[in-house]
Design a protein around this motif. Structure first.
Motif, PDB file in Angstrom:
ATOM      1  N   ASN A  50       0.610  -1.131  -0.209  1.00 45.95           N
ATOM      2  CA  ASN A  50      -0.080  -0.328   0.231  1.00 45.95           C
ATOM      3  C   ASN A  50       0.937   1.198   0.245  1.00 45.95           C
ATOM      4  O   ASN A  50       0.475   2.252  -0.741  1.00 45.95           O
ATOM      5  CB  ASN A  50      -0.980   0.041   1.031  1.00 45.95           C
ATOM      6  N   MET A  51       2.068   1.172   0.587  1.00 43.35           N
ATOM      7  CA  MET A  51       2.219   2.771   0.525  1.00 43.35           C
ATOM      8  C   MET A  51       2.980   2.568  -0.945  1.00 43.35           C
ATOM      9  O   MET A  51       3.792   3.808  -1.410  1.00 43.35           O
ATOM     10  CB  MET A  51       3.809   1.991   1.878  1.00 43.35           C
ATOM     11  N   ASN A  52       4.467   1.278  -1.343  1.00 43.32           N
ATOM     12  CA  ASN A  52       4.410   1.234  -2.454  1.00 43.32           C
ATOM     13  C   ASN A  52       3.774   2.267  -3.463  1.00 43.32           C
ATOM     14  O   ASN A  52       4.101   2.804  -4.224  1.00 43.32           O
ATOM     15  CB  ASN A  52       4.981   0.254  -2.871  1.00 43.32           C
ATOM     16  N   ALA A  53       2.488   1.576  -3.196  1.00 47.48           N
ATOM     17  CA  ALA A  53       1.348   2.340  -4.462  1.00 47.48           C
ATOM     18  C   ALA A  53       0.930   4.173  -4.458  1.00 47.48           C
ATOM     19  O   ALA A  53       1.490   4.276  -5.261  1.00 47.48           O
ATOM     20  CB  ALA A  53       0.029   1.402  -4.561  1.00 47.48           C
ATOM     21  N   GLU A  54       1.369   4.158  -2.597  1.00 47.20           N
ATOM     22  CA  GLU A  54       1.148   5.664  -2.425  1.00 47.20           C
ATOM     23  C   GLU A  54       1.793   6.604  -2.956  1.00 47.20           C
ATOM     24  O   GLU A  54       1.988   7.271  -3.541  1.00 47.20           O
ATOM     25  CB  GLU A  54       0.469   6.175  -1.054  1.00 47.20           C
ATOM     26  N   LEU A  55       3.103   5.891  -2.869  1.00 53.93           N
ATOM     27  CA  LEU A  55       4.625   6.462  -3.673  1.00 53.93           C
ATOM     28  C   LEU A  55       4.364   6.556  -5.003  1.00 53.93           C
ATOM     29  O   LEU A  55       5.001   7.458  -5.738  1.00 53.93           O
ATOM     30  CB  LEU A  55       5.749   5.813  -2.790  1.00 53.93           C
ATOM     31  N   LEU A  56       4.072   5.178  -5.487  1.00 55.85           N
ATOM     32  CA  LEU A  56       4.334   5.313  -7.140  1.00 55.85           C
ATOM     33  C   LEU A  56       2.974   6.455  -7.486  1.00 55.85           C
ATOM     34  O   LEU A  56       3.587   7.042  -8.352  1.00 55.85           O
ATOM     35  CB  LEU A  56       3.826   4.343  -7.563  1.00 55.85           C
ATOM     36  N   GLN A  57       2.369   6.602  -7.043  1.00 55.91           N
ATOM     37  CA  GLN A  57       0.838   7.353  -7.380  1.00 55.91           C
ATOM     38  C   GLN A  57       1.610   9.020  -7.738  1.00 55.91           C
ATOM     39  O   GLN A  57       1.490   9.741  -8.261  1.00 55.91           O
ATOM     40  CB  GLN A  57      -0.099   7.077  -6.815  1.00 55.91           C
ATOM     41  N   VAL A  58       2.518   9.303  -6.822  1.00 54.63           N
ATOM     42  CA  VAL A  58       3.233  10.803  -6.335  1.00 54.63           C
ATOM     43  C   VAL A  58       3.897  10.668  -7.325  1.00 54.63           C
ATOM     44  O   VAL A  58       4.310  11.409  -8.283  1.00 54.63           O
ATOM     45  CB  VAL A  58       3.729  10.825  -4.921  1.00 54.63           C
ATOM     46  N   ILE A  59       4.763   9.679  -7.666  1.00 52.39           N
ATOM     47  CA  ILE A  59       6.005   9.886  -8.463  1.00 52.39           C
ATOM     48  C   ILE A  59       5.137  10.014 -10.102  1.00 52.39           C
ATOM     49  O   ILE A  59       5.635  10.566 -10.868  1.00 52.39           O
ATOM     50  CB  ILE A  59       6.682   8.808  -9.027  1.00 52.39           C
ATOM     51  N   GLU A  60       4.157   9.127 -10.535  1.00 52.74           N
ATOM     52  CA  GLU A  60       3.309   9.448 -11.357  1.00 52.74           C
ATOM     53  C   GLU A  60       2.806  10.644 -11.756  1.00 52.74           C
ATOM     54  O   GLU A  60       3.011  11.630 -12.787  1.00 52.74           O
ATOM     55  CB  GLU A  60       2.785   8.416 -11.382  1.00 52.74           C
ATOM     56  N   GLU A  62       4.619  -3.615 -16.132  1.00 55.30           N
ATOM     57  CA  GLU A  62       5.456  -4.444 -15.576  1.00 55.30           C
ATOM     58  C   GLU A  62       6.118  -4.034 -14.139  1.00 55.30           C
ATOM     59  O   GLU A  62       6.377  -4.682 -13.165  1.00 55.30           O
ATOM     60  CB  GLU A  62       6.278  -5.485 -16.599  1.00 55.30           C
ATOM     61  N   GLU A  63       6.675  -2.933 -15.128  1.00 58.90           N
ATOM     62  CA  GLU A  63       7.234  -1.912 -13.947  1.00 58.90           C
ATOM     63  C   GLU A  63       6.987  -1.928 -12.832  1.00 58.90           C
ATOM     64  O   GLU A  63       7.443  -2.243 -11.583  1.00 58.90           O
ATOM     65  CB  GLU A  63       8.209  -0.626 -14.052  1.00 58.90           C
ATOM     66  N   LYS A  64       5.223  -1.431 -12.639  1.00 58.10           N
ATOM     67  CA  LYS A  64       4.332  -1.255 -11.264  1.00 58.10           C
ATOM     68  C   LYS A  64       4.844  -2.389 -10.927  1.00 58.10           C
ATOM     69  O   LYS A  64       4.485  -2.241  -9.260  1.00 58.10           O
ATOM     70  CB  LYS A  64       3.247  -1.329 -12.136  1.00 58.10           C
ATOM     71  N   LYS A  65       4.631  -3.451 -11.241  1.00 61.46           N
ATOM     72  CA  LYS A  65       4.291  -4.742 -10.436  1.00 61.46           C
ATOM     73  C   LYS A  65       5.455  -5.616  -9.291  1.00 61.46           C
ATOM     74  O   LYS A  65       5.518  -5.448  -7.958  1.00 61.46           O
ATOM     75  CB  LYS A  65       4.594  -6.401 -11.495  1.00 61.46           C
ATOM     76  N   ILE A  66       6.526  -4.566  -9.528  1.00 61.98           N
ATOM     77  CA  ILE A  66       8.311  -5.346  -9.372  1.00 61.98           C
ATOM     78  C   ILE A  66       8.426  -4.003  -7.861  1.00 61.98           C
ATOM     79  O   ILE A  66       8.220  -4.428  -7.063  1.00 61.98           O
ATOM     80  CB  ILE A  66       9.102  -4.635 -10.232  1.00 61.98           C
ATOM     81  N   ILE A  67       8.400  -3.230  -8.577  1.00 64.34           N
ATOM     82  CA  ILE A  67       7.467  -1.803  -7.187  1.00 64.34           C
ATOM     83  C   ILE A  67       6.803  -2.073  -6.369  1.00 64.34           C
ATOM     84  O   ILE A  67       7.112  -1.888  -4.972  1.00 64.34           O
ATOM     85  CB  ILE A  67       7.511  -0.504  -7.934  1.00 64.34           C
ATOM     86  N   LEU A  68       5.252  -2.557  -6.980  1.00 67.33           N
ATOM     87  CA  LEU A  68       4.416  -2.260  -6.073  1.00 67.33           C
ATOM     88  C   LEU A  68       4.455  -2.990  -4.941  1.00 67.33           C
ATOM     89  O   LEU A  68       3.859  -4.263  -4.035  1.00 67.33           O
ATOM     90  CB  LEU A  68       3.086  -3.049  -6.569  1.00 67.33           C
ATOM     91  N   ARG A  69       5.251  -5.241  -5.042  1.00 65.67           N
ATOM     92  CA  ARG A  69       5.104  -6.512  -4.777  1.00 65.67           C
ATOM     93  C   ARG A  69       6.231  -5.942  -3.299  1.00 65.67           C
ATOM     94  O   ARG A  69       7.367  -5.403  -3.016  1.00 65.67           O
ATOM     95  CB  ARG A  69       6.073  -7.159  -5.291  1.00 65.67           C
ATOM     96  N   GLY A  70       4.892  -6.314  -2.065  1.00 67.16           N
ATOM     97  CA  GLY A  70       5.841  -6.079  -0.541  1.00 67.16           C
ATOM     98  C   GLY A  70       6.714  -7.547  -0.316  1.00 67.16           C
ATOM     99  O   GLY A  70       7.019  -8.768  -1.731  1.00 67.16           O
ATOM    100  N   PRO A  71       7.332  -7.790   0.594  1.00 65.14           N
ATOM    101  CA  PRO A  71       8.275  -8.571   0.710  1.00 65.14           C
ATOM    102  C   PRO A  71       7.691 -10.196   1.355  1.00 65.14           C
ATOM    103  O   PRO A  71       7.570  -9.858   1.997  1.00 65.14           O
ATOM    104  CB  PRO A  71       9.597  -7.909   1.950  1.00 65.14           C
ATOM    105  N   ARG A  72       8.301 -10.562  -0.119  1.00 67.26           N
ATOM    106  CA  ARG A  72       7.569 -12.172   0.546  1.00 67.26           C
ATOM    107  C   ARG A  72       8.641 -13.234   1.902  1.00 67.26           C
ATOM    108  O   ARG A  72       9.527 -12.218   2.239  1.00 67.26           O
ATOM    109  CB  ARG A  72       7.689 -13.320  -1.192  1.00 67.26           C
TER     110      ARG A  72
END
Length: 475
Positions: free
Chosen positions: A390-400, A410-420
């Motif tokens: 969720n934090m990554n999604a918010e940060l990504l939205q600000v960047i865009e 495809e790049e979004k998927k990598i950035i948004l993924r939380g740690p497994r």
């Protein structure tokens, strides 16, 4: 191998550890009696028990050794081998103590062994022996989440660990932390992702860290980094295979792989996955289509290369072949692959040796992570994965919004993924191996110690002494 030869080899291995310990003790101002206490095994449990195998009753010989109680629980694997004997198990338990101290894993060292050949016994009989062995450990209080926590070793794996856990749970009903009585379990029984490759990956991280240091690489006339480095690996078991896989993936060239029956060589490099598939299909690495056979496996150790990784047996590099070793760096993935006499010869030649008591500590490090997971009763990543996404999604939205540009899906998927879980485990292992290496290297430089092995022993002894002092045991 005869019983007497086996015993001689075991004592030789034990003496190697003692000699390395004594070498390190010269750099320490510690009373001799305290050093003797650290060297000594605190508890040795030798067991003989009957098991019905087929129509016969066989008496099984087994061991559990607790080397040090400066930290609890004790920790160490259980091996199944016809060569198991008390001296070998004591030596491996001592190594576990020093490994744990170096990588800041809060365990005392232990080891176990059952004198059987699992290749010649049915699965049903191995299960009987494993469960009976576990019940014997429970009787004498030699197993438990806060007492002594076994793990897989040579000849054992997830299957045996699940039997140990099940036996412990059945005899200690209601034990809330029962999952933590053993590590190396299947994922479905509280195991942790990344345990299988942990030792081999730890070997990779340790050698990679050395290869990133310009000063170290200059001393052996090599460029920094792993790309293009020529590597020979002896042993294609669990540790050797995973080490080879990660080095190959990082751009190193695996020019030779050696096993008991012989070795294979290709100067341009071997595809590790293809070799492993060939091994599974034929039962041997020999006659691999893209390589040349070497009949004498020991000769493979003497080939020109940048890095040699013995990942199989002890004492494979000795005074008779040390002068013929051409590697510039040796990473000890196995326990005790270099004798003290060979150590001195290689040191004079300027070879960098990354010692076993640090380099193959990846297994116990990830076992520690599994133990913590079992005690906390929470899967790694469960609490923070969605929050991070969720934090990554918010940060990504600000960047865009700021950049007025959409990021590719495809790049979004990598950035948004939380740690497994496996991401967190590997991150913890990488950090542990990097920190451990620099502690050893910094001590070597500051104390003017001649090699990494002696520095590693000095570091381990200092940490054990520190633990005893904090407990108020030593004056």
């Amino acid at each position: 191998m005869s019983k007497n030869q086996n015993k001689t080899n075991a004592y030789s291995f034990f003496n190697c550890i003692e000699k390395n310990f004594d070498k390190a003790a010269r750099f320490l101002s510690i009373e001799k009696g305290l050093l003797e206490q650290i060297k000594a095994c605190n508890a040795v449990y030798r067991i003989h028990f009957p098991v019905k195998i087929g129509k016969e009753i066989k008496v099984i010989e087994a061991y559990r050794v607790q080397h040090s109680h400066h930290k609890l629980p004790c920790k160490g694997g259980i091996r199944y081998s016809i060569k198991v004997n008390q001296d070998e198990v004591m030596t491996l338990a001592a190594l576990m103590t020093y490994k744990c101290a170096i990588v800041d894993v809060p365990f005392g060292g232990a080891k176990g062994g059952i004198k059987i050949d699992p290749q010649t016994i049915s699965v049903e009989d191995i299960e009987k022996i494993t469960r009976r062995y576990t019940s014997e450990l429970i009787k004498k209080n030699f197993i438990g989440p806060g007492i002594d926590v076994p793990a897989p070793d040579y000849g054992t794996g997830e299957r045996e660990m699940s039997w140990i856990f099940d036996t412990f749970l059945s005899l200690r009903s209601g034990e809330v932390d029962a999952l933590a009585c053993v590590t190396g379990k299947p994922i479905s029984q509280g195991g942790v992702r990344g345990r299988k490759e942990a030792t081999g990956l730890g070997v990779f991280y340790g050698i990679r860290e050395l290869c990133h240091i310009k000063e170290e690489m200059s001393s052996v006339h090599l460029d920094i980094g792993l790309v293009g480095k020529k590597i020979i690996i002896q042993g294609l078991g669990n540790v050797g295979y995973h080490a080879a896989y990660f080095f190959h993936k990082a751009g190193a060239i695996i020019i030779a792989l050696a096993e008991r029956e012989g070795a294979i060589y290709n100067e341009k490099g071997l595809n590790v996955s293809k070799v492993f598939l060939h091994l599974k299909n034929t039962g041997s690495i020999l006659n691999f289509p893209e390589a040349k056979n070497i009949e004498n496996t020991e000769k493979a150790l003497e080939l020109e290369c940048d890095i040699l990784i013995p990942a199989a047996l002890e004492n494979v590099i000795h005074k008779n072949n040390a002068n013929r070793i051409k590697a510039k760096i040796i990473g000890e993935a196995a326990n005790g692959p270099i004798t003290p006499e060979a150590d001195e010869i290689l040191e004079k030649k300027g070879v960098i040796i990354i010692p076993d008591i640090y380099l193959n500590a990846g297994g116990v490090t990830v076992s520690y992570f599994e133990w913590l997971k079992n005690l906390s009763h929470v899967r790694y990543g469960r609490m923070e994965k969605k929050f991070n996404e969720n934090m990554n999604a918010e940060l990504l939205q600000v960047i865009e919004t700021v950049c007025k540009k959409k990021i590719l899906s495809e790049e979004k998927k990598i950035i948004l993924r939380g740690p497994r879980e496996i991401d967190l485990i590997r991150s913890g292992l990488e950090d542990t191996m990097i920190n451990g290496f620099h502690k050893i290297r910094d001590l070597k430089k500051s104390s003017k110690i001649g090699n990494l092995r002696t520095a590693a022993f000095v570091l381990a002894i200092n940490k054990i002494i520190d633990s005893y002092e904090k407990l108020g045991i030593f004056p």
